[in-house]
Design a protein around this motif. Structure first.
Motif, PDB file in Angstrom:
ATOM      1  N   SER A   1       4.952   1.182  -5.469  1.00 15.33           N
ATOM      2  CA  SER A   1       5.239   0.592  -4.176  1.00 15.33           C
ATOM      3  C   SER A   1       4.457  -0.696  -4.011  1.00 15.33           C
ATOM      4  O   SER A   1       3.291  -0.786  -4.366  1.00 15.33           O
ATOM      5  CB  SER A   1       4.864   1.575  -3.076  1.00 15.33           C
ATOM      6  OG  SER A   1       4.965   0.953  -1.813  1.00 15.33           O
ATOM      7  N   ILE A   2       5.130  -1.675  -3.480  1.00 17.93           N
ATOM      8  CA  ILE A   2       4.509  -2.971  -3.250  1.00 17.93           C
ATOM      9  C   ILE A   2       3.388  -2.882  -2.225  1.00 17.93           C
ATOM     10  O   ILE A   2       2.499  -3.716  -2.198  1.00 17.93           O
ATOM     11  CB  ILE A   2       5.585  -4.012  -2.839  1.00 17.93           C
ATOM     12  CG1 ILE A   2       5.100  -5.436  -3.081  1.00 17.93           C
ATOM     13  CG2 ILE A   2       5.998  -3.845  -1.410  1.00 17.93           C
ATOM     14  CD1 ILE A   2       5.202  -5.869  -4.479  1.00 17.93           C
ATOM     15  N   LYS A   3       3.399  -1.830  -1.395  1.00 15.59           N
ATOM     16  CA  LYS A   3       2.385  -1.707  -0.343  1.00 15.59           C
ATOM     17  C   LYS A   3       0.981  -1.584  -0.918  1.00 15.59           C
ATOM     18  O   LYS A   3       0.016  -1.866  -0.231  1.00 15.59           O
ATOM     19  CB  LYS A   3       2.683  -0.539   0.585  1.00 15.59           C
ATOM     20  CG  LYS A   3       2.398   0.814   0.006  1.00 15.59           C
ATOM     21  CD  LYS A   3       2.642   1.886   1.036  1.00 15.59           C
ATOM     22  CE  LYS A   3       2.212   3.225   0.484  1.00 15.59           C
ATOM     23  NZ  LYS A   3       2.199   4.248   1.468  1.00 15.59           N
ATOM     24  N   TYR A   4       0.854  -1.193  -2.175  1.00 15.97           N
ATOM     25  CA  TYR A   4      -0.461  -1.068  -2.775  1.00 15.97           C
ATOM     26  C   TYR A   4      -0.981  -2.411  -3.280  1.00 15.97           C
ATOM     27  O   TYR A   4      -2.158  -2.558  -3.559  1.00 15.97           O
ATOM     28  CB  TYR A   4      -0.443  -0.048  -3.908  1.00 15.97           C
ATOM     29  CG  TYR A   4      -0.111   1.336  -3.392  1.00 15.97           C
ATOM     30  CD1 TYR A   4      -0.984   2.017  -2.549  1.00 15.97           C
ATOM     31  CD2 TYR A   4       1.091   1.953  -3.723  1.00 15.97           C
ATOM     32  CE1 TYR A   4      -0.680   3.268  -2.052  1.00 15.97           C
ATOM     33  CE2 TYR A   4       1.400   3.218  -3.237  1.00 15.97           C
ATOM     34  CZ  TYR A   4       0.512   3.866  -2.405  1.00 15.97           C
ATOM     35  OH  TYR A   4       0.815   5.107  -1.918  1.00 15.97           O
ATOM     36  N   PHE A  61       9.193  19.295   1.734  1.00 15.17           N
ATOM     37  CA  PHE A  61       8.607  18.062   2.259  1.00 15.17           C
ATOM     38  C   PHE A  61       7.170  17.889   1.805  1.00 15.17           C
ATOM     39  O   PHE A  61       6.365  18.807   1.882  1.00 15.17           O
ATOM     40  CB  PHE A  61       8.659  18.073   3.791  1.00 15.17           C
ATOM     41  CG  PHE A  61       8.129  16.815   4.407  1.00 15.17           C
ATOM     42  CD1 PHE A  61       8.919  15.689   4.465  1.00 15.17           C
ATOM     43  CD2 PHE A  61       6.841  16.757   4.909  1.00 15.17           C
ATOM     44  CE1 PHE A  61       8.441  14.518   5.021  1.00 15.17           C
ATOM     45  CE2 PHE A  61       6.350  15.600   5.468  1.00 15.17           C
ATOM     46  CZ  PHE A  61       7.155  14.468   5.536  1.00 15.17           C
ATOM     47  N   ARG A  62       6.880  16.725   1.312  1.00 13.21           N
ATOM     48  CA  ARG A  62       5.513  16.361   0.950  1.00 13.21           C
ATOM     49  C   ARG A  62       5.055  15.201   1.818  1.00 13.21           C
ATOM     50  O   ARG A  62       4.008  15.258   2.436  1.00 13.21           O
ATOM     51  CB  ARG A  62       5.428  15.962  -0.519  1.00 13.21           C
ATOM     52  CG  ARG A  62       4.020  15.678  -0.952  1.00 13.21           C
ATOM     53  CD  ARG A  62       3.829  15.203  -2.358  1.00 13.21           C
ATOM     54  NE  ARG A  62       4.828  15.696  -3.283  1.00 13.21           N
ATOM     55  CZ  ARG A  62       4.965  15.257  -4.511  1.00 13.21           C
ATOM     56  NH1 ARG A  62       4.171  14.342  -4.967  1.00 13.21           N
ATOM     57  NH2 ARG A  62       5.893  15.724  -5.299  1.00 13.21           N
ATOM     58  N   PHE A  71       7.329   6.786   0.833  1.00 11.48           N
ATOM     59  CA  PHE A  71       8.591   7.442   0.494  1.00 11.48           C
ATOM     60  C   PHE A  71       8.388   8.679  -0.362  1.00 11.48           C
ATOM     61  O   PHE A  71       9.247   9.028  -1.169  1.00 11.48           O
ATOM     62  CB  PHE A  71       9.529   6.456  -0.198  1.00 11.48           C
ATOM     63  CG  PHE A  71       9.963   5.366   0.727  1.00 11.48           C
ATOM     64  CD1 PHE A  71       9.451   4.094   0.593  1.00 11.48           C
ATOM     65  CD2 PHE A  71      10.841   5.629   1.751  1.00 11.48           C
ATOM     66  CE1 PHE A  71       9.831   3.092   1.467  1.00 11.48           C
ATOM     67  CE2 PHE A  71      11.231   4.637   2.620  1.00 11.48           C
ATOM     68  CZ  PHE A  71      10.724   3.361   2.479  1.00 11.48           C
ATOM     69  N   GLY A  72       7.280   9.360  -0.154  1.00 16.59           N
ATOM     70  CA  GLY A  72       7.066  10.636  -0.820  1.00 16.59           C
ATOM     71  C   GLY A  72       7.245  10.573  -2.317  1.00 16.59           C
ATOM     72  O   GLY A  72       6.478   9.931  -3.018  1.00 16.59           O
ATOM     73  N   ARG A  73       8.298  11.194  -2.809  1.00 12.89           N
ATOM     74  CA  ARG A  73       8.585  11.246  -4.247  1.00 12.89           C
ATOM     75  C   ARG A  73       9.457  10.084  -4.706  1.00 12.89           C
ATOM     76  O   ARG A  73      10.017  10.120  -5.784  1.00 12.89           O
ATOM     77  CB  ARG A  73       9.256  12.574  -4.574  1.00 12.89           C
ATOM     78  CG  ARG A  73       8.366  13.772  -4.325  1.00 12.89           C
ATOM     79  CD  ARG A  73       9.156  15.055  -4.585  1.00 12.89           C
ATOM     80  NE  ARG A  73       8.390  16.205  -4.195  1.00 12.89           N
ATOM     81  CZ  ARG A  73       8.511  16.836  -3.027  1.00 12.89           C
ATOM     82  NH1 ARG A  73       9.372  16.427  -2.135  1.00 12.89           N
ATOM     83  NH2 ARG A  73       7.778  17.883  -2.757  1.00 12.89           N
ATOM     84  N   ILE A  78      14.328   9.380  -0.936  1.00 14.25           N
ATOM     85  CA  ILE A  78      15.173   8.423  -0.220  1.00 14.25           C
ATOM     86  C   ILE A  78      16.606   8.952  -0.180  1.00 14.25           C
ATOM     87  O   ILE A  78      17.256   8.933   0.874  1.00 14.25           O
ATOM     88  CB  ILE A  78      15.110   7.026  -0.865  1.00 14.25           C
ATOM     89  CG1 ILE A  78      13.716   6.420  -0.664  1.00 14.25           C
ATOM     90  CG2 ILE A  78      16.187   6.108  -0.293  1.00 14.25           C
ATOM     91  CD1 ILE A  78      13.470   5.150  -1.443  1.00 14.25           C
ATOM     92  N   ALA A  79      17.100   9.458  -1.310  1.00 14.53           N
ATOM     93  CA  ALA A  79      18.455  10.027  -1.356  1.00 14.53           C
ATOM     94  C   ALA A  79      18.563  11.231  -0.419  1.00 14.53           C
ATOM     95  O   ALA A  79      19.551  11.373   0.311  1.00 14.53           O
ATOM     96  CB  ALA A  79      18.804  10.424  -2.783  1.00 14.53           C
TER      97      ALA A  79
END
Length: 178
Positions: A1-4, A61-62, A71-73, A78-79
């Motif tokens: 993830s770009i957030k990191y 759910f995680r 987005f979890g896994r 997402i799907a």
């Protein structure tokens, strides 16, 4: 993830992530007439399938927080969340068609969802219900505890968001009619 790597200010990153779900809503509206014209058996099977995936998503759910770009896994979650959206669209259509009073309440919530989302973004960081209820309601992640957490969260966030939406200065700040 770009957030990191870096984080955009003003929740731009969350907005960019949310665009996928806005696009899903756009596609649903665009193809709504085609969906309505499908044979009832196909609609029922489709509804059962996406709802089963949604239930599976809840059961396993995680982590999945759009407001945090978490987005979890990843792609599988997402799907699964898009299946949840499809199920909610179908349920909303049925409510709108058959349960008018509830439809009016949900329309009010939908029209003020930007305020509810803002309150949710604040609440999720300031009031971690999982931790708070862990003190008062032990039991790990039992289904009863999860239901209580969800109900408290929804009531609090929707209530405060709707109260916020009644303040004309706040509505104007969001570019809405006062």
């Amino acid at each position: 993830s770009i957030k990191y790597l870096f984080w955009f200010p003003l929740s731009i990153q969350s907005g960019l992530c949310a665009s996928l779900f806005v696009y899903a809503g756009y596609l649903f509206r665009k193809y709504n007439e085609r969906i309505k014209s499908l044979h009832i058996a196909i609609k029922i099977i489709g509804f059962i399938a996406v709802t089963a995936v949604w239930v599976w998503f809840i059961a396993t759910f995680r982590s999945f927080w759009l407001v945090r770009c978490d987005f979890g896994r990843g792609i599988p979650d997402i799907a699964r969340s898009l299946c949840a959206c499809a199920s909610v669209f179908a349920i909303s259509f049925l409510i709108d068609k058959y349960i008018k009073p509830l439809s009016k309440v949900l329309t009010l919530i939908g029209k003020n969802s930007i305020f509810i989302l803002c309150i949710h973004a604040i609440e999720i960081n300031l009031f971690p219900f999982q931790d708070i209820l862990g003190i008062h309601l032990p039991g790990g992640s039992s289904p009863l505890r999860q239901v209580i957490i969800i109900v408290l969260d929804v009531v609090l966030v929707c209530g405060v968001g709707l109260m916020l939406s009644m303040i004309s200065a706040v509505r104007r700040a969001f570019g809405m009619k006062a």
